[in-house]
Design an enzyme around this catalytic site. Structure first.
Site, short mmCIF file in Angstrom:
data_model
loop_
_atom_site.label_atom_id
_atom_site.label_comp_id
_atom_site.label_asym_id
_atom_site.label_seq_id
_atom_site.Cartn_x
_atom_site.Cartn_y
_atom_site.Cartn_z
N ASP A 200 1.11 -1.55 -0.30
CA ASP A 200 0.26 -0.38 0.08
C ASP A 200 1.27 1.22 0.28
OD1 ASP A 200 -3.31 1.18 0.53
OD2 ASP A 200 -1.57 2.15 1.55
N ASN A 208 -2.47 13.14 -4.95
CA ASN A 208 -3.72 13.17 -5.78
C ASN A 208 -4.41 14.63 -4.88
OD1 ASN A 208 -4.64 11.50 -7.98
ND2 ASN A 208 -5.31 9.98 -6.54
N HIS A 213 -5.37 14.06 -10.33
CA HIS A 213 -5.18 12.83 -10.87
C HIS A 213 -4.34 12.24 -11.32
CE1 HIS A 213 -9.14 11.81 -8.22
NE2 HIS A 213 -9.90 12.47 -8.93
N ASP A 217 -1.65 9.54 -11.75
CA ASP A 217 -1.55 8.52 -12.92
C ASP A 217 -0.17 8.13 -12.92
OD1 ASP A 217 -4.16 8.05 -12.89
OD2 ASP A 217 -4.90 8.71 -14.45
N ASP A 243 -4.05 2.46 -5.19
CA ASP A 243 -2.90 2.43 -4.89
C ASP A 243 -2.33 0.66 -4.61
OD1 ASP A 243 -3.96 2.76 -2.26
OD2 ASP A 243 -2.80 4.70 -1.87
#
Length: 330
Positions: A200, A208, A213, A217, A243
């Site tokens: 994680d 973010n 976003h 990405d 994630d």
């Protein structure tokens, strides 16, 4: 376009007579008065038939026929010798060896001439039709080959998209589950060991929220690239969603070996990232919490679920313990 017949004779009267006899053949009549002129015309036209006088000065019919036979594009053109001489078998054989398919004797019998010409024109038409059909079949075959290749490419893309994450190109959850099951079966069959690790990303939400976003990405793609680069070729790295990533570490006999591998990954993932997105270049830092569950051969039908839960619990233990660390499942 009508078929073409080449008439070769050094006598003008013979050419006129031949033109009259072939007027109703339906073919275009082209004339040559010497062997050299005939050879030149054969380079510029495709003839259905050549009516070739044998007895000509400079280059006789035998020589012309022999030269035509040497040219690959001309050797299939039928040649009928037209002659008042050389009627004996020896000279006929010489003519056939030179490339002739038939003889017509002078003075010419118009019925025999027209009958023979009609046969060769019909053969020419059949051959032309066959060639056209073969060309159409070849074109259709090429088209089908292209269509099959395109369909196979589309099917491969669909299969890849169904089993891989679109953003990172890594195996998705479905393919990960398949590979985990294969790894369990292989370890059970060969009494081997491997380890499952869940990752994680710490701080991903902050990237973010702060940069949007597109930055998130770009970060996920960079993380996937680092994982793929630093793992062994027989290991599996998958993106489970968001994630969260998962690793199948093959041939790990000692749990501490798996821990060491993941600690190296943890350090690698914690190094700064230079993200390029929306024509911007931004440096961000995140870390990783990794939970590791070693696998030992197990006959239970839900061994994969037990392993997943163990790795998941270890990952949350790492997050609760301060993040940016690796924890072995107990």
């Amino acid at each position: 376009m009508p078929p073409k017949i080449l008439v070769v004779d050094d006598t003008a009267a013979n050419l006129i007579a031949m033109r009259r006899l072939l007027a109703r053949s339906g073919a275009q009549i082209i004339e040559a008065r010497s062997g050299n002129e005939a050879l030149a015309l054969c380079l510029d036209h495709h003839f259905a038939l050549i009516l070739l006088d044998v007895n000509m000065p400079d280059m006789d019919g035998f020589e012309v026929a022999a030269l035509l036979a040497e040219a690959e594009q001309l050797r299939e053109t039928p040649i009928i010798f037209v002659t008042a001489a050389y009627a004996d078998d020896l000279n006929r054989l010489k003519g056939y060896r030179s490339g002739a398919v038939d003889y017509i004797a002078k003075p010419i019998n118009d019925v025999i001439l027209q009958s023979k010409v009609r046969v060769f024109l019909e053969l020419y038409a059949v051959r032309a039709e066959l060639q056209q059909t073969m060309a159409e079949l070849a074109e259709r075959n090429q088209q089908l080959t292209r269509e099959i290749a395109e369909r196979e490419l589309v099917e491969a893309m669909v299969r890849h998209q169904a089993s891989h994450d679109i953003l990172t190109g890594l195996p998705n959850r479905m393919l990960f589950n398949d590979r985990l099951q294969v790894a369990i079966q292989h370890a059970h069959r060969h009494h081997g060991h491997f380890a499952l690790a869940f990752i994680d990303i710490d701080g991903f939400k902050g990237v973010n929220d702060e940069h949007g976003h597109p930055a998130g990405d770009a970060l996920l793609q960079e993380i996937a690239a680092r994982l793929s680069t630093h793992l062994r070729s027989n290991d599996t790295v998958a993106r489970l969603g968001g994630d969260e990533f998962a690793l199948i570490l093959e041939d790990v006999e000692d749990p501490h070996q798996a821990l060491q591998l993941c600690q190296k990954l943890c350090r690698t993932l914690g190094e700064p990232y230079m993200l390029r997105f929306d024509d911007r270049l931004v440096e961000v830092c995140v870390s990783a919490s990794i939970g590791i569950a070693p696998y030992a051969p197990d006959d239970r039908p839900d061994a994969n679920e037990q392993l997943i839960q163990a790795a998941d619990r270890a990952m949350y233990t790492a997050k609760r313990g301060g993040k940016n660390r690796c924890v072995l499942a107990s």
